[in-house]
Design a protein around this motif. Structure first.
Motif, PDB file in Angstrom:
ATOM      1  N   LYS A  92       0.867  -1.171   0.000  1.00  0.00           N
ATOM      2  CA  LYS A  92       0.000   0.000   0.000  1.00  0.00           C
ATOM      3  C   LYS A  92       0.902   1.219   0.000  1.00  0.00           C
ATOM      4  O   LYS A  92       1.655   1.442   0.942  1.00  0.00           O
ATOM      5  N   ILE A  93       0.845   1.994  -1.071  1.00  0.00           N
ATOM      6  CA  ILE A  93       1.746   3.123  -1.223  1.00  0.00           C
ATOM      7  C   ILE A  93       1.184   4.333  -0.479  1.00  0.00           C
ATOM      8  O   ILE A  93       0.088   4.818  -0.779  1.00  0.00           O
ATOM      9  N   GLU A  94       1.958   4.795   0.499  1.00  0.00           N
ATOM     10  CA  GLU A  94       1.560   5.943   1.301  1.00  0.00           C
ATOM     11  C   GLU A  94       2.765   6.398   2.128  1.00  0.00           C
ATOM     12  O   GLU A  94       3.665   5.598   2.395  1.00  0.00           O
ATOM     13  N   PRO A  95       2.813   7.670   2.525  1.00  0.00           N
ATOM     14  CA  PRO A  95       3.907   8.102   3.400  1.00  0.00           C
ATOM     15  C   PRO A  95       3.901   7.309   4.694  1.00  0.00           C
ATOM     16  O   PRO A  95       2.833   7.006   5.243  1.00  0.00           O
ATOM     17  N   GLU A  98       1.816   8.356   7.643  1.00  0.00           N
ATOM     18  CA  GLU A  98       0.370   8.194   7.540  1.00  0.00           C
ATOM     19  C   GLU A  98      -0.065   6.729   7.618  1.00  0.00           C
ATOM     20  O   GLU A  98      -1.262   6.429   7.623  1.00  0.00           O
ATOM     21  N   SER A  99       0.891   5.831   7.673  1.00  0.00           N
ATOM     22  CA  SER A  99       0.567   4.402   7.668  1.00  0.00           C
ATOM     23  C   SER A  99       0.170   3.927   9.055  1.00  0.00           C
ATOM     24  O   SER A  99       0.475   4.563  10.061  1.00  0.00           O
ATOM     25  N   THR A 147      10.122   5.905  -2.047  1.00  0.00           N
ATOM     26  CA  THR A 147       9.224   6.808  -1.334  1.00  0.00           C
ATOM     27  C   THR A 147       7.807   6.252  -1.318  1.00  0.00           C
ATOM     28  O   THR A 147       7.289   5.809  -2.342  1.00  0.00           O
ATOM     29  N   GLY A 148       7.202   6.238  -0.147  1.00  0.00           N
ATOM     30  CA  GLY A 148       5.846   5.723  -0.006  1.00  0.00           C
ATOM     31  C   GLY A 148       5.777   4.235   0.232  1.00  0.00           C
ATOM     32  O   GLY A 148       4.688   3.672   0.337  1.00  0.00           O
ATOM     33  N   GLU A 149       6.945   3.596   0.326  1.00  0.00           N
ATOM     34  CA  GLU A 149       6.983   2.141   0.491  1.00  0.00           C
ATOM     35  C   GLU A 149       7.984   1.749   1.576  1.00  0.00           C
ATOM     36  O   GLU A 149       8.752   0.805   1.409  1.00  0.00           O
TER      37      GLU A 149
END
Length: 247
Positions: A92-95, A98-99, A147-149
């Motif tokens: 799930k790609i997100e900063p 925010e995870s 980034t995001g992962e």
């Protein structure tokens, strides 16, 4: 053909995308293939497309008992497993900030613990027979970050480290353990994750070849590492990324 004729391959996450391409390529090289996927309908569709050389098995790679049962079913129907391909994955790609913890747990369970469970389920048989091939699909995110992962990158990096150590331990049993790291690949999972067209365009621009990989191109690397041509290769990590990473 490169020595895969009559071999039995167990491929996880083989219902679609890269796993589907791997299953079809190994079958084309002469292997009998267990198409394993958490979504039974997808597994069955891939197996039906391959034909008599394939069977469909529904399995959740995060469940040890389910994996052992799936391995037993494969060996009962096709014979001892010669090749294990750990392809099942999720992200799930997100900063990171925010995870949530439930996302971390799912990412680690599928991408790191799942391959460990599957390897453990086939390893004793391979040791007893004195041969075997294990190919795990990691990611260039596990080599250089993405980034995001953050957690996904950590899990894939862990899979690489685990595989290198296992390769050292299993060499005396003539079991080859290697990793393939795809770069951005045109799979349903990526397209779902990259719903923003500008993000997709920037991703393509980052690849020196200026395109995404095709699932068949990842499958070619896996088929090589599973074959007799790679008999003296173990503990290696191969990026198939169009030059996105050069390490």
């Amino acid at each position: 053909m490169r020595g895969l004729e009559g071999k039995v391959a167990f491929v996880t996450g083989a219902g679609r995308g890269i796993g589907e391409a791997i299953a079809k390529r190994l079958a084309a090289e002469g292997a009998k293939v267990a198409v394993a996927d958490i979504i039974e309908d997808n597994a069955r569709q891939t197996a039906d497309a391959i034909g008599a050389a394939a069977i469909a098995i529904a399995v959740d790679v995060t469940n040890s008992a389910a994996v052992r049962a799936a391995v037993a079913e494969c060996e009962k129907r096709l014979g001892p497993i010669d090749v294990l391909v750990n392809n099942a994955g999720w992200d799930k790609i997100e900063p990171f900030i925010e995870s949530r913890e439930e996302t971390w747990d799912k990412v680690i369970a599928i991408n790191l613990k799942g391959p460990i469970i599957c390897i453990r389920a086939v390893l004793e048989g391979m040791i007893a027979r004195g041969k075997g091939r294990i190919v795990s699909i990691a990611s260039d995110a596990g080599r250089v970050g993405s980034t995001g992962e953050a957690v996904y990158s950590g899990a894939k990096s862990g899979l690489i480290g685990f595989s290198k150590t296992l390769a050292r331990e299993m060499a005396r049993h003539h079991i080859n353990v290697n990793v393939v790291c795809p770069g951005p690949t045109g799979t349903p999972l990526l397209k779902q994750a990259m719903q923003n067209s500008k993000l997709m365009e920037s991703l393509v621009r980052a690849v020196p070849f200026r395109r995404l990989a095709e699932p068949d191109e990842i499958a070619s690397a896996v088929a090589f590492l599973a074959s007799d041509d790679a008999g003296f290769i173990t503990g290696q990590t191969l990026s198939v990324s169009g030059g996105l990473t050069m390490i």
